[in-house]
Design an enzyme around this catalytic site. Structure first.
Site, PDB file in Angstrom:
ATOM      1  N   ARG A  93      35.584  40.461  76.803  1.00 21.23           N
ATOM      2  CA  ARG A  93      36.633  40.694  75.803  1.00 21.23           C
ATOM      3  C   ARG A  93      36.035  41.394  74.581  1.00 21.23           C
ATOM      4  O   ARG A  93      35.517  40.748  73.673  1.00 21.23           O
ATOM      5  CB  ARG A  93      37.273  39.368  75.382  1.00 21.23           C
ATOM      6  CG  ARG A  93      37.948  38.603  76.515  1.00 21.23           C
ATOM      7  CD  ARG A  93      38.552  37.315  75.979  1.00 21.23           C
ATOM      8  NE  ARG A  93      39.309  36.595  76.984  1.00 21.23           N
ATOM      9  CZ  ARG A  93      38.802  35.636  77.760  1.00 21.23           C
ATOM     10  NH1 ARG A  93      37.526  35.289  77.641  1.00 21.23           N
ATOM     11  NH2 ARG A  93      39.555  35.025  78.657  1.00 21.23           N
ATOM     12  N   ARG A  97      52.315  30.898  75.886  1.00 21.95           N
ATOM     13  CA  ARG A  97      51.031  30.241  76.168  1.00 21.95           C
ATOM     14  C   ARG A  97      50.462  29.541  74.934  1.00 21.95           C
ATOM     15  O   ARG A  97      49.607  28.677  75.054  1.00 21.95           O
ATOM     16  CB  ARG A  97      50.019  31.275  76.675  1.00 21.95           C
ATOM     17  CG  ARG A  97      49.721  32.381  75.687  1.00 21.95           C
ATOM     18  CD  ARG A  97      48.894  33.499  76.280  1.00 21.95           C
ATOM     19  NE  ARG A  97      47.481  33.205  76.260  1.00 21.95           N
ATOM     20  CZ  ARG A  97      46.529  34.122  76.516  1.00 21.95           C
ATOM     21  NH1 ARG A  97      46.870  35.356  76.846  1.00 21.95           N
ATOM     22  NH2 ARG A  97      45.264  33.796  76.470  1.00 21.95           N
ATOM     23  N   ARG A 125      36.663  45.095  78.970  1.00 21.09           N
ATOM     24  CA  ARG A 125      38.076  45.351  78.678  1.00 21.09           C
ATOM     25  C   ARG A 125      38.166  45.951  77.293  1.00 21.09           C
ATOM     26  O   ARG A 125      37.633  45.377  76.328  1.00 21.09           O
ATOM     27  CB  ARG A 125      38.902  44.071  78.755  1.00 21.09           C
ATOM     28  CG  ARG A 125      40.399  44.320  78.544  1.00 21.09           C
ATOM     29  CD  ARG A 125      41.219  43.054  78.678  1.00 21.09           C
ATOM     30  NE  ARG A 125      41.001  42.131  77.558  1.00 21.09           N
ATOM     31  CZ  ARG A 125      41.554  40.921  77.461  1.00 21.09           C
ATOM     32  NH1 ARG A 125      42.334  40.486  78.428  1.00 21.09           N
ATOM     33  NH2 ARG A 125      41.318  40.153  76.425  1.00 21.09           N
ATOM     34  N   GLU A 127      49.187  42.159  83.746  1.00 19.63           N
ATOM     35  CA  GLU A 127      49.478  40.953  82.968  1.00 19.63           C
ATOM     36  C   GLU A 127      50.967  40.690  82.779  1.00 19.63           C
ATOM     37  O   GLU A 127      51.334  39.694  82.169  1.00 19.63           O
ATOM     38  CB  GLU A 127      48.807  41.049  81.598  1.00 19.63           C
ATOM     39  CG  GLU A 127      47.297  41.200  81.651  1.00 19.63           C
ATOM     40  CD  GLU A 127      46.683  41.417  80.286  1.00 19.63           C
ATOM     41  OE1 GLU A 127      46.489  40.420  79.556  1.00 19.63           O
ATOM     42  OE2 GLU A 127      46.398  42.585  79.940  1.00 19.63           O
ATOM     43  N   CYS A 152      41.608  37.047  87.044  1.00 23.46           N
ATOM     44  CA  CYS A 152      40.949  36.637  85.812  1.00 23.46           C
ATOM     45  C   CYS A 152      41.903  35.765  85.022  1.00 23.46           C
ATOM     46  O   CYS A 152      42.946  36.218  84.568  1.00 23.46           O
ATOM     47  CB  CYS A 152      40.566  37.869  84.989  1.00 23.46           C
ATOM     48  SG  CYS A 152      39.842  37.439  83.403  1.00 23.46           S
ATOM     49  N   ASN A 156      46.589  34.475  82.676  1.00 21.15           N
ATOM     50  CA  ASN A 156      47.126  33.770  81.499  1.00 21.15           C
ATOM     51  C   ASN A 156      48.427  34.401  81.016  1.00 21.15           C
ATOM     52  O   ASN A 156      49.443  33.726  80.836  1.00 21.15           O
ATOM     53  CB  ASN A 156      46.099  33.760  80.363  1.00 21.15           C
ATOM     54  CG  ASN A 156      44.853  32.973  80.717  1.00 21.15           C
ATOM     55  OD1 ASN A 156      44.858  32.173  81.642  1.00 21.15           O
ATOM     56  ND2 ASN A 156      43.787  33.193  79.965  1.00 21.15           N
ATOM     57  N   ASP A 157      48.383  35.707  80.773  1.00 23.65           N
ATOM     58  CA  ASP A 157      49.585  36.390  80.286  1.00 23.65           C
ATOM     59  C   ASP A 157      50.634  36.533  81.380  1.00 23.65           C
ATOM     60  O   ASP A 157      51.833  36.382  81.126  1.00 23.65           O
ATOM     61  CB  ASP A 157      49.232  37.771  79.720  1.00 23.65           C
ATOM     62  CG  ASP A 157      48.937  37.726  78.221  1.00 23.65           C
ATOM     63  OD1 ASP A 157      49.439  36.803  77.556  1.00 23.65           O
ATOM     64  OD2 ASP A 157      48.199  38.590  77.726  1.00 23.65           O
ATOM     65  N   HIS A 165      44.775  31.693  72.378  1.00 24.51           N
ATOM     66  CA  HIS A 165      43.626  32.517  72.015  1.00 24.51           C
ATOM     67  C   HIS A 165      42.497  31.672  71.415  1.00 24.51           C
ATOM     68  O   HIS A 165      41.315  31.969  71.610  1.00 24.51           O
ATOM     69  CB  HIS A 165      44.070  33.614  71.041  1.00 24.51           C
ATOM     70  CG  HIS A 165      45.030  34.576  71.663  1.00 24.51           C
ATOM     71  ND1 HIS A 165      46.224  34.934  71.073  1.00 24.51           N
ATOM     72  CD2 HIS A 165      44.998  35.224  72.853  1.00 24.51           C
ATOM     73  CE1 HIS A 165      46.863  35.777  71.859  1.00 24.51           C
ATOM     74  NE2 HIS A 165      46.150  35.957  72.947  1.00 24.51           N
TER      75      HIS A 165
END
Length: 758
Positions: free
Chosen positions: A474, A643, A510, A609, A680, A632-633, A367
């Protein structure tokens, strides 16, 4: 015949003796000899020696009690030679019963050590760098006790301060040590966010200043320590009190952390160091150093985690002793250096002065990395040695494209960086000239290259880089940056500013992906053992309907009759999606009832995700207006690799055949339902991954803004039909492992340039 019991070393007496030696009016060599004599007597050692690292990385015998005096300043060991070299290289103590049986043992006849057996070597470390080695030796065959090792480490801490002073080294020798400690440093870590910065080091972990290592008033130092410990314990208690909704397992984890804060054994060890003659800060650093040695050696994950707790508590205790309880003032053009950094901590820093980040631990998908990309901050991680050796105010160069970090750089390094900056500027100028050209393949397919954003300030980049829109905005960053929950009015103003700046370009908002893994200071949610898989994303939004409705109300109001696109995070099941759609319908009905303007068009998408959601992509696509794969997730859950963890995040390659095949199955299922699908994730910033995604059917990619121009350049060189045919052949092969080399060879064969920023 039984040997008499050995005397336990008495650090307090030894430190007093060392202080007396420091005060002697005699030449430097005599004082060094008196030092080793005092240490040998106290440790009941047959031999005590001090080796000092010279500028050529040779370890020179500077003083000894027990070895031949003729060997002093004559015996010199290479960095890779002998047990002394092994201690210096590893930076760890070595305790041997029979030194001459160790494979690294190197016998030097001029020292007269042939009769010695037991060996204890301890590194002398200053500013994270080994500047010498302290050795203790005995003729008997024995292992040194924990007390003896601890006493030796404390002596080494003191030696690090005193042997580099003009009281013990000549002016030339002292200059050599200073050059060694404060000379240029170079490290290569993980490139996280591209960009080049020349700035000033700003340490978030305080370091003891000056030579305050010996306590002048032990009672006063004990009082300072006790007060700081009480403040530390109160801060942990406050943390517990704030999180009243902790789950049982989470409360147990935090309770263990609190037990360490109240641990009498830890406090007693700190007290013992002070009573031995150290200041409170030096005592904390010494115990922290001993814990770190154990931490590095520990193989048990639970033990390592607990030692990490102690390390964190030590840092917090040092901060309280230094009085640094508020956020520190950053210098201009600051490159922040820290062990780790959370997204909220990063956003709280003064962004007008923040120029770059260097962290010991952070993956490219962490993050902190996501926020750093949003802020366009060059970032490198995995360079723990830089954290240890950096000093506040040091000059530093960071290349976020290559992972290079230069601390206290040479003129040559500065010239190299300036050349890179010129090349990078030329690249950006070329991309700028081509930014308005469509990202259309050679056979006429438009590939939408969108950018990720999270702050209103990001929107200036939309036109600058030529992105077709924002594929992921985000919204949680607004929740994390403040000290209280943003009101509906504040959210409305923020979203309206984003839509205004977009000037008609599509923005995918989102809804806030907050919860266990991303919490602001004012949030009181549960602290969970596995936050990434816990109460977060859409799960939390459904359970806290009021929070979601506030945000939906703000988004609808901000649209002012314009088209609005909303995406729901971490959708797990179709029923969750339906529940969220019901909440959205309620909010739209409220808006209509109040006579307020509805969006011209509303799209509601789902972010895929987790593997279970990807597996039912067809059903989700039928229920949603569009899908977006959150790479990513999805990758971290697919590979079961956190991650945020440097230890495991780099163990997998997202270009592995199983993951790419899984993605192809997912997009095929969604397209069969007739719904658009985007990808994404920062993996798509890798041109090889972007090429692969296009080859399996993705025609919409959303990446960090800085990556948009080179990807658009690449797209214009692709024949999509040919690429898809070749990718089908690659995936049909039964070989396991990564596709990286295959895709690279394919790009070369098809004449596709893999554009990357310098």
């Amino acid at each position: 015949m039984s040997l008499p019991p050995r005397m336990t070393p008495t650090p307090r007496v030894l430190l007093r003796q060392l202080r007396e030696v420091m005060a002697e009016e005699s030449d430097a060599q005599t004082r060094l000899e008196h030092l080793v004599q005092a240490i040998a007597r106290n440790m009941v050692a047959d031999v005590c020696s001090i080796y000092v690292r010279r500028s050529d990385d040779m370890l020179e015998l500077f003083a000894t009690e027990g070895l031949s005096r003729d060997a002093v300043h004559t015996t010199r060991l290479r960095w890779d030679e002998g047990l002394v070299g092994l201690v210096a290289r590893t930076g760890r103590p070595i305790n041997l019963r029979r030194a001459n049986q160790h494979p690294e043992f190197s016998f030097r006849p001029e020292t007269g050590e042939e009769s010695l057996n037991a060996f204890l070597g301890v590194p002398v470390i200053r500013s994270g760098k080994v500047i010498g080695v302290l050795t203790i030796q005995n003729t008997t065959t024995r292992a040194y006790s924990e007390d003896e090792i601890e006493a030796s480490q404390m002596v080494a801490t003191v030696l690090a301060e005193i042997i580099s002073s003009d009281r013990f080294l000549t002016e030339r020798e002292q200059a050599e040590v200073e050059e060694l400690v404060h000379g240029p440093e170079y490290a290569t870590g993980t490139a996280i966010v591209p960009g080049i910065v020349r700035g000033t080091a700003a340490l978030l972990t305080p370091k003891r200043r000056g030579g305050g290592i010996f306590a002048k008033d032990m009672a006063a130092e004990k009082s300072r320590l006790a007060e700081a410990l009480r403040d530390l314990q109160k801060s942990v208690d406050d943390m517990m009190a704030r999180d009243r909704s902790l789950t049982n397992i989470s409360r147990e984890v935090l309770e263990v952390y609190r037990l360490f804060a109240y641990d009498r054994g830890w406090a007693r060890r700190l007290d013992e160091k002070i009573m031995a003659g150290l200041t409170a800060e030096a005592a904390v650093e010494q115990v922290q150093s001993e814990n770190r040695t154990q931490m590095r050696a520990a193989s048990d994950p639970y033990l390592r985690e607990r030692l990490h707790d102690l390390d964190d508590l030590s840092r917090r205790l040092l901060r309280m002793l230094s009085g640094e309880k508020e956020a520190q003032e950053l210098p201009e053009n600051a490159v922040v250096i820290a062990e780790t950094l959370g997204p909220a901590e990063l956003l709280e820093l003064d962004r007008t002065k923040l120029a770059g980040l260097v962290l010991a631990e952070a993956s490219s998908n962490s993050h902190a990395a996501v926020v750093a990309r949003s802020l366009r901050l060059p970032m490198v991680s995995g360079v723990a040695e830089v954290i240890d050796r950096a000093e506040e105010g040091d000059a530093i160069l960071v290349d976020g494209s290559t992972g290079e970090v230069f601390l206290r750089p040479t003129e040559e390094a500065i010239e190299t960086f300036e050349a890179k900056e010129r090349i990078r500027s030329e690249q950006l100028a070329r991309f700028r000239r081509n930014r308005d050209k469509p990202s259309e393949t050679m056979d006429g397919t438009l590939i939408s290259i969108e950018m990720n954003a999270g702050l209103a300030m990001d929107m200036a980049l939309l036109e600058e880089v030529g992105a077709s829109g924002v594929g992921l905005f985000r919204t949680e960053l607004q929740f994390l940056v403040g000290r209280e929950l943003p009101s509906v009015r504040e959210q409305t103003e923020s979203y309206a500013a984003v839509l205004d700046a977009a000037d008609g370009a599509r923005i995918v908002f989102r809804t806030a992906d907050i919860g266990s893994d991303k919490q602001a200071q004012y949030m009181h949610g549960p602290l969970e053992a596995n936050p990434a898989m816990g109460w977060r994303g859409l799960r939390m939004s459904i359970d806290r309907e009021g929070l979601l409705r506030m945000q939906l109300r703000a988004l609808v109001a901000a649209a002012k009759g314009r088209p609005l696109t909303i995406m729901l995070p971490l959708v797990t099941t179709v029923s969750e999606l339906h529940k969220a759609q019901e909440i959205i319908s309620k909010e739209l009905q409220r808006t209509e009832k109040l006579g307020e303007t509805l969006p011209e068009k509303l799209e509601v998408g789902a972010m895929v995700e987790i593997p279970s959601a990807a597996w039912q992509a067809g059903e989700l696509a039928e229920a949603a207006d569009f899908l977006s794969i959150g790479g990513n997730d999805l990758a971290q859950f697919f590979f079961a690799a956190d991650r945020e963890s440097e230890l495991v995040s780099r163990r997998y390659d997202y270009l592995s055949r199983p993951f790419i095949s899984f993605l192809k199955r997912t997009i095929d299922s969604a397209k069969a339902a007739g719904k658009p699908v985007s990808y994404c994730g920062e993996q798509a910033a890798d041109p090889l991954m972007a090429l692969t995604l296009m080859g399996i059917g993705f025609e919409r990619l959303s990446v960090s803004a800085i990556t948009v121009p080179p990807l658009k350049e690449m797209v214009r060189e692709v024949d999509l039909g040919e690429l898809k045919a070749e990718m089908d052949k690659l995936l049909a092969q039964e070989s396991a492992g990564t596709l990286r080399s295959d895709v690279k060879a394919l790009a070369e064969r098809l004449g596709i340039n893999l554009f990357r920023l310098v």
